[in-house]
Design a protein around this motif. Structure first.
Motif, PDB file in Angstrom:
ATOM      1  N   TYR A   5       0.864  -1.183   0.000  1.00  0.00           N
ATOM      2  CA  TYR A   5       0.000   0.000   0.000  1.00  0.00           C
ATOM      3  C   TYR A   5       0.896   1.227   0.000  1.00  0.00           C
ATOM      4  O   TYR A   5       1.569   1.502   0.987  1.00  0.00           O
ATOM      5  N   CYS A   6       0.958   1.910  -1.123  1.00  0.00           N
ATOM      6  CA  CYS A   6       1.817   3.079  -1.242  1.00  0.00           C
ATOM      7  C   CYS A   6       0.973   4.319  -1.497  1.00  0.00           C
ATOM      8  O   CYS A   6       0.002   4.281  -2.253  1.00  0.00           O
ATOM      9  N   ILE A   7       1.344   5.408  -0.850  1.00  0.00           N
ATOM     10  CA  ILE A   7       0.674   6.688  -1.036  1.00  0.00           C
ATOM     11  C   ILE A   7       1.535   7.549  -1.934  1.00  0.00           C
ATOM     12  O   ILE A   7       2.743   7.647  -1.745  1.00  0.00           O
ATOM     13  N   SER A   8       0.913   8.165  -2.933  1.00  0.00           N
ATOM     14  CA  SER A   8       1.643   9.067  -3.820  1.00  0.00           C
ATOM     15  C   SER A   8       0.803  10.295  -4.094  1.00  0.00           C
ATOM     16  O   SER A   8      -0.375  10.368  -3.717  1.00  0.00           O
ATOM     17  N   ALA A   9       1.413  11.266  -4.742  1.00  0.00           N
ATOM     18  CA  ALA A   9       0.703  12.490  -5.098  1.00  0.00           C
ATOM     19  C   ALA A   9      -0.328  12.189  -6.186  1.00  0.00           C
ATOM     20  O   ALA A   9      -0.263  11.145  -6.855  1.00  0.00           O
ATOM     21  N   PRO A  10      -1.302  13.067  -6.394  1.00  0.00           N
ATOM     22  CA  PRO A  10      -2.323  12.817  -7.416  1.00  0.00           C
ATOM     23  C   PRO A  10      -1.720  12.642  -8.809  1.00  0.00           C
ATOM     24  O   PRO A  10      -0.766  13.319  -9.184  1.00  0.00           O
ATOM     25  N   ASP A  11      -2.309  11.719  -9.568  1.00  0.00           N
ATOM     26  CA  ASP A  11      -1.909  11.519 -10.960  1.00  0.00           C
ATOM     27  C   ASP A  11      -2.733  12.375 -11.915  1.00  0.00           C
ATOM     28  O   ASP A  11      -2.325  12.595 -13.056  1.00  0.00           O
ATOM     29  N   THR A  12      -3.901  12.804 -11.469  1.00  0.00           N
ATOM     30  CA  THR A  12      -4.783  13.602 -12.322  1.00  0.00           C
ATOM     31  C   THR A  12      -5.243  14.851 -11.563  1.00  0.00           C
ATOM     32  O   THR A  12      -5.309  14.836 -10.331  1.00  0.00           O
ATOM     33  N   PRO A  13      -5.582  15.910 -12.273  1.00  0.00           N
ATOM     34  CA  PRO A  13      -6.026  17.144 -11.608  1.00  0.00           C
ATOM     35  C   PRO A  13      -7.507  17.079 -11.245  1.00  0.00           C
ATOM     36  O   PRO A  13      -8.210  16.131 -11.626  1.00  0.00           O
ATOM     37  N   PRO A  14      -8.015  18.082 -10.523  1.00  0.00           N
ATOM     38  CA  PRO A  14      -9.465  18.190 -10.325  1.00  0.00           C
ATOM     39  C   PRO A  14     -10.176  18.244 -11.679  1.00  0.00           C
ATOM     40  O   PRO A  14      -9.577  18.573 -12.706  1.00  0.00           O
ATOM     41  N   GLN A  15     -11.473  17.948 -11.668  1.00  0.00           N
ATOM     42  CA  GLN A  15     -12.242  17.867 -12.911  1.00  0.00           C
ATOM     43  C   GLN A  15     -13.296  18.971 -12.978  1.00  0.00           C
ATOM     44  O   GLN A  15     -13.735  19.504 -11.968  1.00  0.00           O
ATOM     45  N   LEU A  16     -13.723  19.254 -14.199  1.00  0.00           N
ATOM     46  CA  LEU A  16     -14.930  20.048 -14.468  1.00  0.00           C
ATOM     47  C   LEU A  16     -14.919  21.408 -13.767  1.00  0.00           C
ATOM     48  O   LEU A  16     -15.909  21.834 -13.164  1.00  0.00           O
ATOM     49  N   LEU A  17     -13.812  22.098 -13.862  1.00  0.00           N
ATOM     50  CA  LEU A  17     -13.734  23.443 -13.284  1.00  0.00           C
ATOM     51  C   LEU A  17     -14.612  24.399 -14.092  1.00  0.00           C
ATOM     52  O   LEU A  17     -14.527  24.450 -15.325  1.00  0.00           O
ATOM     53  N   SER A  18     -15.454  25.167 -13.402  1.00  0.00           N
ATOM     54  CA  SER A  18     -16.328  26.117 -14.083  1.00  0.00           C
ATOM     55  C   SER A  18     -16.448  27.384 -13.242  1.00  0.00           C
ATOM     56  O   SER A  18     -16.206  27.378 -12.030  1.00  0.00           O
ATOM     57  N   TRP A  81      -4.267  18.782  -3.225  1.00  0.00           N
ATOM     58  CA  TRP A  81      -3.082  18.473  -2.424  1.00  0.00           C
ATOM     59  C   TRP A  81      -3.354  17.355  -1.435  1.00  0.00           C
ATOM     60  O   TRP A  81      -4.317  17.391  -0.668  1.00  0.00           O
ATOM     61  N   THR A  82      -2.473  16.344  -1.485  1.00  0.00           N
ATOM     62  CA  THR A  82      -2.458  15.278  -0.488  1.00  0.00           C
ATOM     63  C   THR A  82      -1.221  15.477   0.392  1.00  0.00           C
ATOM     64  O   THR A  82      -0.534  16.490   0.279  1.00  0.00           O
ATOM     65  N   ARG A  83      -0.921  14.500   1.219  1.00  0.00           N
ATOM     66  CA  ARG A  83       0.270  14.620   2.090  1.00  0.00           C
ATOM     67  C   ARG A  83       1.565  14.686   1.290  1.00  0.00           C
ATOM     68  O   ARG A  83       2.587  15.154   1.787  1.00  0.00           O
ATOM     69  N   LEU A  84       1.515  14.225   0.028  1.00  0.00           N
ATOM     70  CA  LEU A  84       2.721  14.218  -0.795  1.00  0.00           C
ATOM     71  C   LEU A  84       2.682  15.264  -1.898  1.00  0.00           C
ATOM     72  O   LEU A  84       3.428  15.172  -2.875  1.00  0.00           O
ATOM     73  N   GLY A  85       1.825  16.266  -1.768  1.00  0.00           N
ATOM     74  CA  GLY A  85       1.817  17.353  -2.740  1.00  0.00           C
ATOM     75  C   GLY A  85       0.688  17.235  -3.746  1.00  0.00           C
ATOM     76  O   GLY A  85      -0.269  16.471  -3.557  1.00  0.00           O
ATOM     77  N   ASP A  86       0.817  18.001  -4.851  1.00  0.00           N
ATOM     78  CA  ASP A  86      -0.240  18.031  -5.855  1.00  0.00           C
ATOM     79  C   ASP A  86       0.126  17.265  -7.118  1.00  0.00           C
ATOM     80  O   ASP A  86      -0.660  17.234  -8.078  1.00  0.00           O
ATOM     81  N   GLY A  87       1.312  16.673  -7.167  1.00  0.00           N
ATOM     82  CA  GLY A  87       1.718  15.904  -8.335  1.00  0.00           C
ATOM     83  C   GLY A  87       2.028  16.744  -9.551  1.00  0.00           C
ATOM     84  O   GLY A  87       2.245  16.216 -10.637  1.00  0.00           O
ATOM     85  N   GLY A  88       2.008  18.070  -9.381  1.00  0.00           N
ATOM     86  CA  GLY A  88       2.302  18.948 -10.511  1.00  0.00           C
ATOM     87  C   GLY A  88       1.212  18.999 -11.558  1.00  0.00           C
ATOM     88  O   GLY A  88       1.443  19.441 -12.683  1.00  0.00           O
ATOM     89  N   VAL A  89      -0.010  18.548 -11.199  1.00  0.00           N
ATOM     90  CA  VAL A  89      -1.114  18.558 -12.169  1.00  0.00           C
ATOM     91  C   VAL A  89      -2.199  19.504 -11.666  1.00  0.00           C
ATOM     92  O   VAL A  89      -2.506  19.556 -10.478  1.00  0.00           O
ATOM     93  N   LEU A  90      -2.766  20.268 -12.577  1.00  0.00           N
ATOM     94  CA  LEU A  90      -3.830  21.211 -12.230  1.00  0.00           C
ATOM     95  C   LEU A  90      -4.772  21.380 -13.401  1.00  0.00           C
ATOM     96  O   LEU A  90      -4.463  20.997 -14.527  1.00  0.00           O
ATOM     97  N   ILE A  91      -5.934  21.949 -13.120  1.00  0.00           N
ATOM     98  CA  ILE A  91      -6.909  22.251 -14.159  1.00  0.00           C
ATOM     99  C   ILE A  91      -6.990  23.762 -14.288  1.00  0.00           C
ATOM    100  O   ILE A  91      -6.836  24.493 -13.296  1.00  0.00           O
ATOM    101  N   TYR A  92      -7.258  24.225 -15.511  1.00  0.00           N
ATOM    102  CA  TYR A  92      -7.149  25.654 -15.809  1.00  0.00           C
ATOM    103  C   TYR A  92      -8.311  26.095 -16.690  1.00  0.00           C
ATOM    104  O   TYR A  92      -8.740  25.365 -17.590  1.00  0.00           O
ATOM    105  N   ILE A  93      -8.853  27.297 -16.432  1.00  0.00           N
ATOM    106  CA  ILE A  93      -9.864  27.886 -17.314  1.00  0.00           C
ATOM    107  C   ILE A  93      -9.626  29.391 -17.407  1.00  0.00           C
ATOM    108  O   ILE A  93      -8.925  29.985 -16.577  1.00  0.00           O
ATOM    109  N   SER A  94     -10.217  29.994 -18.419  1.00  0.00           N
ATOM    110  CA  SER A  94     -10.309  31.446 -18.528  1.00  0.00           C
ATOM    111  C   SER A  94     -11.783  31.823 -18.503  1.00  0.00           C
ATOM    112  O   SER A  94     -12.635  31.077 -18.996  1.00  0.00           O
ATOM    113  N   PHE A  95     -12.102  32.964 -17.913  1.00  0.00           N
ATOM    114  CA  PHE A  95     -13.492  33.415 -17.886  1.00  0.00           C
ATOM    115  C   PHE A  95     -13.528  34.933 -17.855  1.00  0.00           C
ATOM    116  O   PHE A  95     -12.533  35.597 -17.579  1.00  0.00           O
TER     117      PHE A  95
END
Length: 222
Positions: A5-18, A81-95
């Motif tokens: 059982y290994c814990i790592s940073a997120p592999d994917t960013p948050p979804q459906l940012l609006s 963000w988890t205990r090991l960071g954000d994994g360098g992945v994020l979601i982005y929008i312009s409005f």
């Protein structure tokens, strides 16, 4: 020793940012958690910026209300963000906070409480209003003419939430008539030329008065 059982940073960013405009100076950002967080998300970092300002916020929910300048363009990003960071992945929008026309019409339009002269329409606001909805328009046709009823948002009952259902009762309709009904929603810029799917409705006939032979008369003497 093998790691079962290994814990790592997120592999994917948050979804459906609006982004949804609440007022001339407030915008709500909302999103969904990442599909592969790999452990519990402790918080989200939200960044909002444009040419003159930059704002960072740490939030534990999946939405946040931010203060903005009226009629300006912004960028926003969210990382989880988890205990090991954000994994360098994020979601982005312009409005933009400038009102535009809605991208889609009112949703889930249906009817209830049908009488010979009225019907109650029920609906939900559009998912992409592109500003603040100021009024809805109900169109109804009996094949010969098309009439419309403008319904100001300020005249509707206050909704429990921005996505709550709304309703309005059309009156002075003609019993026994087939009607086609549809709706649009408008910001100050217009309705965007998008309308709900038509509804087809046959009103019941007006109740006919009883004929003389069916009337009941009381005798004047007992």
């Amino acid at each position: 020793m093998r790691c079962f059982y290994c814990i790592s940073a997120p592999d994917t960013p948050p979804q459906l940012l609006s982004a949804r405009k609440l007022s001339d100076y407030e915008v709500e950002l909302s999103w969904q958690p990442p599909l592969e967080a790999n452990s519990d998300v402790l918080y989200y970092i939200v960044r909002i910026w444009n040419e003159t300002t930059e704002l960072w916020q740490n939030v534990t929910e999946t939405s946040v209300v931010i203060n903005v300048d009226s009629e300006s363009s912004y960028n926003a990003s969210v990382s989880s963000w988890t205990r090991l960071g954000d994994g360098g992945v994020l979601i982005y929008i312009s409005f933009t906070t400038t009102d535009a026309e809605p991208f889609n019409p009112p949703r889930n339009v249906t009817f209830a409480n049908v009488t010979a002269s009225s019907v109650t329409l029920l609906w939900r606001p559009p998912t992409e209003p592109n500003g603040i909805i100021v009024h809805y328009t109900i169109y109804y046709s009996n094949n010969n003419t098309v009439a419309e009823q403008r319904v100001l948002v300020s005249d509707l009952l206050a909704a429990a939430s921005p996505d709550s259902g709304l309703s309005y009762t059309l009156t002075r309709l003609i019993g026994g008539t087939n009607y086609t009904l549809w709706m649009t929603s408008s910001t100050v810029q217009g309705d965007g030329g998008v309308q709900s799917e038509p509804l087809y409705l046959l009103l019941p006939e007006d109740a006919a008065p009883l004929s003389a032979k069916h009337r009941i008369f009381k005798s004047g003497c007992e």
